[in-house]
Motif scaffolding. Structure first.
Motif, PDB file in Angstrom:
ATOM      1  N   ASN A   1       0.827  -1.213   0.000  1.00  0.00           N
ATOM      2  CA  ASN A   1       0.000   0.000   0.000  1.00  0.00           C
ATOM      3  C   ASN A   1       0.857   1.257   0.000  1.00  0.00           C
ATOM      4  O   ASN A   1       0.521   2.243  -0.660  1.00  0.00           O
ATOM      5  N   TYR A   2       1.970   1.217   0.727  1.00  0.00           N
ATOM      6  CA  TYR A   2       2.852   2.383   0.762  1.00  0.00           C
ATOM      7  C   TYR A   2       3.469   2.640  -0.610  1.00  0.00           C
ATOM      8  O   TYR A   2       3.485   3.774  -1.102  1.00  0.00           O
ATOM      9  N   ARG A   3       3.966   1.575  -1.240  1.00  0.00           N
ATOM     10  CA  ARG A   3       4.612   1.742  -2.539  1.00  0.00           C
ATOM     11  C   ARG A   3       3.613   2.184  -3.604  1.00  0.00           C
ATOM     12  O   ARG A   3       3.917   3.009  -4.477  1.00  0.00           O
ATOM     13  N   LEU A   4       2.407   1.628  -3.549  1.00  0.00           N
ATOM     14  CA  LEU A   4       1.384   2.030  -4.505  1.00  0.00           C
ATOM     15  C   LEU A   4       0.968   3.485  -4.262  1.00  0.00           C
ATOM     16  O   LEU A   4       0.816   4.261  -5.205  1.00  0.00           O
ATOM     17  N   SER A   5       0.792   3.862  -2.984  1.00  0.00           N
ATOM     18  CA  SER A   5       0.406   5.230  -2.677  1.00  0.00           C
ATOM     19  C   SER A   5       1.476   6.214  -3.118  1.00  0.00           C
ATOM     20  O   SER A   5       1.163   7.311  -3.607  1.00  0.00           O
ATOM     21  N   ARG A   6       2.740   5.834  -2.972  1.00  0.00           N
ATOM     22  CA  ARG A   6       3.839   6.720  -3.373  1.00  0.00           C
ATOM     23  C   ARG A   6       3.794   7.015  -4.869  1.00  0.00           C
ATOM     24  O   ARG A   6       4.052   8.140  -5.304  1.00  0.00           O
ATOM     25  N   ALA A   7       3.452   6.003  -5.661  1.00  0.00           N
ATOM     26  CA  ALA A   7       3.341   6.209  -7.105  1.00  0.00           C
ATOM     27  C   ALA A   7       2.032   6.903  -7.467  1.00  0.00           C
ATOM     28  O   ALA A   7       1.991   7.746  -8.376  1.00  0.00           O
ATOM     29  N   ARG A   8       0.967   6.604  -6.742  1.00  0.00           N
ATOM     30  CA  ARG A   8      -0.344   7.168  -7.070  1.00  0.00           C
ATOM     31  C   ARG A   8      -0.436   8.651  -6.760  1.00  0.00           C
ATOM     32  O   ARG A   8      -1.203   9.386  -7.410  1.00  0.00           O
ATOM     33  N   MET A   9       0.323   9.124  -5.787  1.00  0.00           N
ATOM     34  CA  MET A   9       0.240  10.526  -5.397  1.00  0.00           C
ATOM     35  C   MET A   9       0.681  11.468  -6.509  1.00  0.00           C
ATOM     36  O   MET A   9       0.464  12.680  -6.420  1.00  0.00           O
ATOM     37  N   ILE A  10       1.291  10.948  -7.575  1.00  0.00           N
ATOM     38  CA  ILE A  10       1.697  11.790  -8.699  1.00  0.00           C
ATOM     39  C   ILE A  10       0.478  12.447  -9.333  1.00  0.00           C
ATOM     40  O   ILE A  10       0.512  13.625  -9.706  1.00  0.00           O
ATOM     41  N   VAL A  11      -0.606  11.726  -9.445  1.00  0.00           N
ATOM     42  CA  VAL A  11      -1.803  12.313 -10.060  1.00  0.00           C
ATOM     43  C   VAL A  11      -2.394  13.391  -9.156  1.00  0.00           C
ATOM     44  O   VAL A  11      -2.893  14.413  -9.633  1.00  0.00           O
ATOM     45  N   GLU A  12      -2.321  13.195  -7.831  1.00  0.00           N
ATOM     46  CA  GLU A  12      -2.779  14.246  -6.913  1.00  0.00           C
ATOM     47  C   GLU A  12      -1.912  15.488  -7.062  1.00  0.00           C
ATOM     48  O   GLU A  12      -2.412  16.620  -7.041  1.00  0.00           O
ATOM     49  N   GLY A  13      -0.588  15.276  -7.215  1.00  0.00           N
ATOM     50  CA  GLY A  13       0.294  16.413  -7.420  1.00  0.00           C
ATOM     51  C   GLY A  13       0.000  17.157  -8.708  1.00  0.00           C
ATOM     52  O   GLY A  13       0.052  18.392  -8.759  1.00  0.00           O
ATOM     53  N   ALA A  14      -0.318  16.418  -9.778  1.00  0.00           N
ATOM     54  CA  ALA A  14      -0.644  17.053 -11.058  1.00  0.00           C
ATOM     55  C   ALA A  14      -1.914  17.893 -10.932  1.00  0.00           C
ATOM     56  O   ALA A  14      -1.988  19.011 -11.469  1.00  0.00           O
ATOM     57  N   PHE A  15      -2.926  17.383 -10.226  1.00  0.00           N
ATOM     58  CA  PHE A  15      -4.139  18.172  -9.998  1.00  0.00           C
ATOM     59  C   PHE A  15      -3.832  19.422  -9.179  1.00  0.00           C
ATOM     60  O   PHE A  15      -4.405  20.493  -9.412  1.00  0.00           O
ATOM     61  N   GLY A  16      -2.925  19.303  -8.205  1.00  0.00           N
ATOM     62  CA  GLY A  16      -2.552  20.458  -7.414  1.00  0.00           C
ATOM     63  C   GLY A  16      -1.864  21.527  -8.241  1.00  0.00           C
ATOM     64  O   GLY A  16      -2.157  22.725  -8.100  1.00  0.00           O
ATOM     65  N   VAL A  17      -0.952  21.108  -9.129  1.00  0.00           N
ATOM     66  CA  VAL A  17      -0.278  22.061 -10.011  1.00  0.00           C
ATOM     67  C   VAL A  17      -1.291  22.719 -10.937  1.00  0.00           C
ATOM     68  O   VAL A  17      -1.248  23.937 -11.178  1.00  0.00           O
ATOM     69  N   LEU A  18      -2.210  21.934 -11.465  1.00  0.00           N
ATOM     70  CA  LEU A  18      -3.230  22.465 -12.373  1.00  0.00           C
ATOM     71  C   LEU A  18      -4.061  23.535 -11.672  1.00  0.00           C
ATOM     72  O   LEU A  18      -4.336  24.602 -12.242  1.00  0.00           O
ATOM     73  N   SER A  19      -4.471  23.262 -10.431  1.00  0.00           N
ATOM     74  CA  SER A  19      -5.302  24.216  -9.701  1.00  0.00           C
ATOM     75  C   SER A  19      -4.534  25.475  -9.333  1.00  0.00           C
ATOM     76  O   SER A  19      -5.114  26.567  -9.279  1.00  0.00           O
ATOM     77  N   SER A  20      -3.240  25.344  -9.056  1.00  0.00           N
ATOM     78  CA  SER A  20      -2.461  26.521  -8.693  1.00  0.00           C
ATOM     79  C   SER A  20      -2.154  27.395  -9.903  1.00  0.00           C
ATOM     80  O   SER A  20      -2.044  28.617  -9.783  1.00  0.00           O
ATOM     81  N   GLN A  21      -2.039  26.793 -11.091  1.00  0.00           N
ATOM     82  CA  GLN A  21      -1.760  27.564 -12.298  1.00  0.00           C
ATOM     83  C   GLN A  21      -2.997  28.259 -12.835  1.00  0.00           C
ATOM     84  O   GLN A  21      -2.925  29.379 -13.341  1.00  0.00           O
ATOM     85  N   TRP A  22      -4.153  27.599 -12.731  1.00  0.00           N
ATOM     86  CA  TRP A  22      -5.385  28.121 -13.326  1.00  0.00           C
ATOM     87  C   TRP A  22      -6.429  28.257 -12.231  1.00  0.00           C
ATOM     88  O   TRP A  22      -6.998  27.287 -11.761  1.00  0.00           O
TER      89      TRP A  22
END
Length: 362
Positions: free
Chosen positions: A253-274
């Motif tokens: 679960n830790y290893r999967l969550s570490r890789a999955r959080m990339i999509v959360e980060g992308a949404f965060g960047v998207l929201s901060s830019q626009w």
């Protein structure tokens, strides 16, 4: 990095992007993109954004809307035009941005592209055979007329859903927009073009291969990683449920969550830019879809830039951006025996040959 541009480039940029927030001669103008990126945008979008009328060149750019999410009435007052003019031009320009940039910065992934994405996840996030992180984002909108509870989500707001697959460098590989807010992430996936292609095996993923250093376990499929809102499938890994789990399952679960959080980060960047993502869009769903797609491809444009300042034209993309044609029947969440076995193989790998130094050990 903020790069100053010359007065000549300012003049050209003013001719393309309206002088909103730039009109005062004493302002020092800086952009979060390089001069080369500005020039490329000018070359790509200029012919599509300029309008000719009464022998006067007119141009209104939706940058003010995408960056702030202001209402059409506010933008109309700022640009000294009618509200109806703004309501026509913003979707037209958003469509032009998508049409001009999608082939270079969000092209349909080929097998070679999936290979490249999997290598990125292995190198940067230590998750082998991973072709992307999957998740959905609720984009708030005003309730469309006569829509009932179709767009009403579990947060108590109205929204459309941006379903996205993101690569190891926070770039959107696949997007599907206009899912109904009331539908769960699993239901959005089931009714999306991407989900249908995933079930049908028509995504052209690379062939199965053994996990690194574990040829004895046999070939394993390339997978996408997601949270517990999505079903477990042969090509879609989700975490083990529960809290009191054995060490091997907690490590997985830790290893999967570490890789999955990339999509959360992308949404965060998207929201901060626009900043249009920070308030409810007062738009019809089909117009909101155009704006979301424009921001996603612009996000990739800003990130797909190599060290030499030239665009990296590797595909990341949306064969999946067709509007949903209704909810249909959501597929059952029962996992196949094969999917369970695949997850167990990954779990064993992360506790053996695939272990990393910082994860807990017995």
């Amino acid at each position: 990095v903020y790069v100053p541009i010359s007065r000549e480039q300012q003049g050209e940029f003013h001719g393309l992007i309206h002088e909103m927030k730039m009109y005062h001669e004493h302002f020092h103008i800086y952009f979060r993109i390089s001069v080369a990126q500005v020039e490329l945008l000018l070359a790509e979008l200029g012919p599509h954004l300029r309008r000719q009328g009464n022998n006067i060149r007119e141009l209104i750019d939706p940058e003010q809307f995408l960056a702030t999410g202001d209402s059409f009435r506010t933008i109309a007052f700022s640009f000294r035009v009618g509200v109806s003019t703004v309501s026509q031009i913003i979707p037209q320009v958003a469509t032009a941005i998508w049409d001009c940039l999608v082939d270079n910065f969000m092209a349909v992934p080929s097998t070679a592209d999936w290979w490249s994405i999997a290598e990125g996840f292995q190198e940067r996030w230590h998750f082998p055979l991973c072709c992307g992180a999957l998740d959905g984002k609720h984009v708030q909108t005003k309730a469309p007329p006569n829509s009932g509870s179709m767009f009403h989500n579990y947060k108590g707001t109205f929204s459309i859903v941006l379903l996205a697959v993101v690569d190891a460098r926070y770039r959107f590989c696949v997007i599907d927009v206009r899912g109904y807010g009331r539908t769960s992430d699993g239901g959005i996936l089931a009714n999306s073009t991407f989900g249908q292609a995933l079930r049908a095996g028509t995504l052209y993923l690379p062939p199965d291969q053994p996990l690194p250093g574990e040829e004895h376990r046999g070939a394993q499929p390339h997978v996408f990683v997601a949270d517990e809102a999505f079903p477990l499938r042969r090509e879609l890994m989700r975490p083990f449920p529960g809290r009191l789990l054995p060490l091997e399952k907690r490590i997985f679960n830790y290893r999967l969550s570490r890789a999955r959080m990339i999509v959360e980060g992308a949404f965060g960047v998207l929201s901060s830019q626009w900043r249009l993502y920070r308030r409810s869009m007062e738009l019809r769903p089909e117009i909101a879809e155009k704006c979301v797609k424009a921001t996603c491809v612009l996000h990739n444009f800003l990130r797909c830039w190599d060290e030499r300042g030239a665009p990296a034209v590797r595909g990341v993309a949306p064969a999946v951006v067709e509007p949903l044609q209704g909810l249909g029947r959501v597929a059952a969440n029962n996992s196949s025996r094969e999917a369970v076995l695949v997850r167990e193989k990954f779990m064993a790998h992360f506790s053996a040959e695939g272990a990393v130094s910082w994860q807990p050990k017995e």
